[in-house]
Design a protein around this motif. Structure first.
Motif, PDB file in Angstrom:
ATOM      1  N   ARG A 154       0.649  -1.244  -0.337  1.00 38.86           N
ATOM      2  CA  ARG A 154      -0.050  -0.018  -0.164  1.00 38.86           C
ATOM      3  C   ARG A 154       0.806   1.202   0.004  1.00 38.86           C
ATOM      4  N   ILE A 155       0.151   2.088  -0.812  1.00 32.72           N
ATOM      5  CA  ILE A 155       1.256   3.808  -0.757  1.00 32.72           C
ATOM      6  C   ILE A 155       0.381   4.290   0.188  1.00 32.72           C
ATOM      7  N   VAL A 156       1.710   5.063   1.047  1.00 37.99           N
ATOM      8  CA  VAL A 156       0.518   5.428   2.507  1.00 37.99           C
ATOM      9  C   VAL A 156       1.890   7.208   2.546  1.00 37.99           C
ATOM     10  N   PRO A 157       0.389   8.067   1.980  1.00 33.31           N
ATOM     11  CA  PRO A 157       0.819   9.657   2.123  1.00 33.31           C
ATOM     12  C   PRO A 157       0.870  10.234   3.921  1.00 33.31           C
ATOM     13  N   GLU A 158       1.688  11.006   3.885  1.00 31.71           N
ATOM     14  CA  GLU A 158       1.534  11.048   5.543  1.00 31.71           C
ATOM     15  C   GLU A 158       0.581  11.891   4.943  1.00 31.71           C
ATOM     16  N   GLY A 159      -0.171  12.555   6.252  1.00 33.22           N
ATOM     17  CA  GLY A 159      -1.448  13.445   6.787  1.00 33.22           C
ATOM     18  C   GLY A 159      -2.724  12.814   5.415  1.00 33.22           C
TER      19      GLY A 159
END
Ligand SMILES: Cc1cc2nc3c(=O)[nH]c(=O)nc-3n(C[C@H](O)[C@H](O)[C@H](O)COP(=O)(O)O)c2cc1C
Length: 154
Positions: free
Chosen positions: A36-41
């Motif tokens: 999974r790609i998890v962005p910050e905020g």
């Protein structure tokens, strides 16, 4: 051949398609992982300079399937930013799918797919399959079609 399904998903629609695809591939004895790609905020349609908590590394895969939602009539910004930071997709077999809420053709599915194609091609990758899944009553049939199609090409 090691297959990576790299997914960005906010409300789990896209992720659930990835899971079904992974199950099918595993039944067929294929080596497959979901990342999974998890962005910050929080990321909004206009977001720029997106940073990531989790940044899947594509190097270890021979084949890749990118999955993303459609946001604001185009590719979700987090997936766009993720793809843009990949150094190279040379010699990778790639397929892509997007999920979306609105049923009409002009509401971003094709544009999102075109964005994925453009970025992947600019990194030397070749896209060999694409699919758009509208999240409505008919989605299970469409997801079934996607799984059949992708299981033939990988
Ligand atoms: C901020 C935002 C913008 C969206 N824009 C569109 C759009 O332009 N066209 C569309 O068909 N669906 C749009 N949707 C609906 C999502 O694409 C759809 O619900 C998708 O399946 C969500 O995937 P996910 O659960 O993996 O995040 C939007 C959803 C959000 C949250």
């Amino acid at each position: 051949m090691k297959i990576g399904i790299v997914v960005y998903s906010q409300t789990e629609h896209t992720y659930s398609v990835a899971q079904k695809l992974q199950e099918k591939f595993q039944e067929e004895g294929k080596e497959v992982e979901i990342e999974r790609i998890v962005p910050e905020g929080e990321v909004h349609p206009g977001s720029k300079d997106i940073k990531f908590e989790t940044l899947p590394d594509v190097e270890k895969y021979d084949a890749l399937i990118f999955g993303s939602p459609v946001h604001a009539f185009s590719l979700a910004p987090a997936m766009k930013a993720y793809l843009e930071q990949i150094p190279s997709l040379q010699n990778k077999k790639i397929a892509a799918f997007v999920t979306k809420g609105l049923p009409f053709n002009w509401t971003g599915g094709n544009k999102a797919i075109d964005k994925i194609k453009d970025i992947c091609q600019s990194k030397g990758g070749s896209i060999i399959g694409t699919e758009v899944v509208v999240w409505n009553k008919s989605r299970d049939k469409k997801i079934g079609d996607l799984i059949r199609k992708f299981s033939v090409i990988f």
